[in-house]
Write a protein that holds these residues in place. Sequence first.
Motif, PDB file in Angstrom:
ATOM      1  N   LEU A 413     -36.548 -31.033  80.440  1.00 19.81           N
ATOM      2  CA  LEU A 413     -36.043 -32.409  80.436  1.00 19.81           C
ATOM      3  C   LEU A 413     -37.130 -33.406  80.816  1.00 19.81           C
ATOM      4  CD1 LEU A 413     -32.466 -31.977  81.953  1.00 19.81           C
ATOM      5  CD2 LEU A 413     -33.054 -32.710  79.635  1.00 19.81           C
ATOM      6  N   VAL A 416     -38.347 -35.849  78.120  1.00 18.40           N
ATOM      7  CA  VAL A 416     -37.570 -37.027  77.732  1.00 18.40           C
ATOM      8  C   VAL A 416     -38.229 -38.280  78.323  1.00 18.40           C
ATOM      9  CG1 VAL A 416     -35.316 -38.149  77.822  1.00 18.40           C
ATOM     10  CG2 VAL A 416     -35.461 -35.652  77.646  1.00 18.40           C
ATOM     11  N   GLU A 417     -38.714 -39.143  77.456  1.00 19.93           N
ATOM     12  CA  GLU A 417     -39.467 -40.321  77.901  1.00 19.93           C
ATOM     13  C   GLU A 417     -38.629 -41.223  78.812  1.00 19.93           C
ATOM     14  OE1 GLU A 417     -42.518 -41.352  77.443  1.00 19.93           O
ATOM     15  OE2 GLU A 417     -43.343 -39.978  75.940  1.00 19.93           O
ATOM     16  N   ARG A 418     -37.358 -41.390  78.511  1.00 13.57           N
ATOM     17  CA  ARG A 418     -36.522 -42.313  79.274  1.00 13.57           C
ATOM     18  C   ARG A 418     -36.332 -41.876  80.715  1.00 13.57           C
ATOM     19  NH1 ARG A 418     -31.558 -44.230  75.250  1.00 13.57           N
ATOM     20  NH2 ARG A 418     -32.877 -45.249  73.670  1.00 13.57           N
ATOM     21  N   LEU A 419     -36.562 -40.604  80.986  1.00 13.97           N
ATOM     22  CA  LEU A 419     -36.392 -40.112  82.356  1.00 13.97           C
ATOM     23  C   LEU A 419     -37.650 -40.282  83.202  1.00 13.97           C
ATOM     24  CD1 LEU A 419     -34.341 -36.794  81.858  1.00 13.97           C
ATOM     25  CD2 LEU A 419     -33.518 -38.998  82.699  1.00 13.97           C
TER      26      LEU A 419
END
Length: 585
Positions: A413, A416-419
Motif C-alpha cells: 500500500l 499508493v501516491e495518495r497515502l
Amino acid sequence: MGLSQHGFLIVCYTLSVFVLTAFFVYALVYSYIVRRKNVSVENFITARGQLSTARIAFGFYAAAVGAWVVVGPPSYSPYAGVIGCVMYAVATGLPIIVIAFAGSLIQNKVPHVLSLTDYVGWRFGYIAQSYIVCFVCFNMSISMLAEYTTIGSLFGSYVGSETYPIIIVVGVLTMIYTAYGGLLVSLITDQVQGGLSIILVLVVAIYVAVTFRYPLPTPMPCDPADAMGFCISGTNATGWGSIFSMPASLMVSTVFSEAMWQRVWASHSKRSLRKAAFIACAGVILVVFFTGFLGLLAAWSGRITADTNPNLYLFEALRGAMNEAGLVSNAMGVVVLLLTITMNESAVDSMQNGLTAAISSHFLRGLPLYWTRLAVLVINIPIMVVATKGYTVLQLFLLTNMLCATTAGPVLLGLVERLHPVYGGASLLFTSIFTIFLTSVYGINFAWVDGASRSHNIAEGMHYTWIGNNYDYRFFLVAIGVSIGLVGVTSAFNYLFQTYLIKKKPEVLGFTAPATHPHIPRYHDRLMHAPVQASSGSEGGVDDKIAAGDGLKGGAPHDALTRLSAQLPEALLHTADETPGHRPA
C-alpha cells in the motif's frame, strides 16, 4: 533396473552429483568470462538491465519452483482435493505477475533500486527499512531451509541414505558459484536448469499416462469419516478454504522474496519483464498442478495408507517407483530424483542471491565486493545445519506465510501516491506489530480449552496460530484484513493530526523519508545531485533507460534515491536543525 537397494543408492548419488557438478562447472566458466569485465557490487546483486525475456522467464520459473514442488502439493492435495490442487497451482504462479507489475512501479519511483528494502527505505525511512530487512531475511531463510530439508528428507526416506551428504553437496556447490558469479550467473544457470526440469516433467507425465492403471472410484469421494481425512473432490472446509488461503499465503510470502524482485531489476525492459512474467506464470501453474495431481491420484486410487510417508505421496502414483519399504525401485524414481535435485539447485542459488541482496544493500552498502561474497557463505552454513533436523516443509512455509501476511499489505500500500502524506514508517511499524499481536490473540481465543491452564492455552494458541492451523483461511483473513484495516486507521489518524493539531508533517528520528518529506533540503540535495554510475548492458529505449536507472522526468540523476539507507542515520540527526520552520514531532 534389476539393481539392489545399495545399487540404487549408488546410481542416485552418482547421477545427482554429476548433474549438480555439471551446472557448477558451467556456472564457474561463465563467471570467469563475466569477471574479466569490471563487476560492481550493484551488478553482482542486480545484473541490472542485462537479460532478455526468455532468461527472465526461466529465472522466475526457477525461483518459484524448487524441490518443495515434489513434496508440498502432493501432500496437500489429498486433503484439499481438486479445488485445493488447482488453487495451489494458480496461487504459485499468479504472484509472479503481481511482482512484475509492482516492480515496474517501484522502478519508476526509485530507478536504481538494488532490492525491495531499498524501496522501503526510500518510502518509509531507515528504521522501517531495517525492520523489513529482518522480514525478508527470515522469509528467505525459511524458504531455503525448506529446500535443503526437502532434498535431505527425500534422499533419507526414498534413497535410504543419511540426509546431510546431499545437503552439503548442494549447499557447497551453489555457495561457490553464487559467491563467485552473483545474480547474473544464477540467472544464466536458471535457463539450463529450468529447461532440464521441464524435460524431466514431460518424461514423468508420459510415464504416468502410459502406466497408471489403478481404479478410480466415481464420483470423487469426500467422506468426512475417512480415516485419512482425504477429500478428493475438495468439497470440504480445507478445499473451499484453499480458494482464499492458498493465494493469500503464497502472495504475501512472494512479496518478501528478494529472489523474485531481483528478476525485475535484471530485465532489460518493462515489456520483456511482463512478457516473461506471464510465460513463467503459465509454466509454474502447469508444473505445480501436475505434481499436486499425482498426489491426488495416489490418494484417489487408494495407494496411500497411514504408513505412507507424506513426503512420498507423489511416488505412489508412479507404478513400480517405490518398493514395499518405501525406497526407490526403478528408473522412473531416479528420474524424479534428478528432477528434484535440478529444481533444488536452481531454487537454492536464487535464495542465496536474494538473501545476499537484502543484506548487502542494507548492512554492507559501500563495502568492497568481497564482503558481499563472504555474506553468501555466512548465511548458508547455519541454514544447512538446521536442515539436517528434518522439519516438516509445510509447517516451515506456514510459519513464514503467516508472518508475511501481517505485513505484505502495508508494504504494498506504500505504492499508493495518495497515502504518502499520511502513511509513513511509524505507521508501517505500528500496523505490522499490532497485527501480529491481534492475530495471536485471535488464535489463542480460537484454540482456548476451558479447564486448561492459562499458560497451556496461550502456548497451544500461539502454536496453532503460527504453525498448526493447516492453512485455515480464517487466520490469513484475520492477518491480512487487520493489517489493511490498520493502514486505514493510522492514515486517518495522521490526516486528522496533521490537519487540526500540528498542521504539518511530523519529522521523527529514523522515520523521515524522501517519499514523505521531499521538502527537506538536505535530502533533496543529496538525492538529486549525487553522481549516477552507468550500468553495463543497458540499451536504448525509454523502458531500458528506466530499468538501468536513467530517465525519470526532469532529467536530473536519480540514482542516489536508492542510496538512502546509507545516508539516513546522519541525515536524520541534522534534519530538524537544518530545516527552517520545522521541529521534530
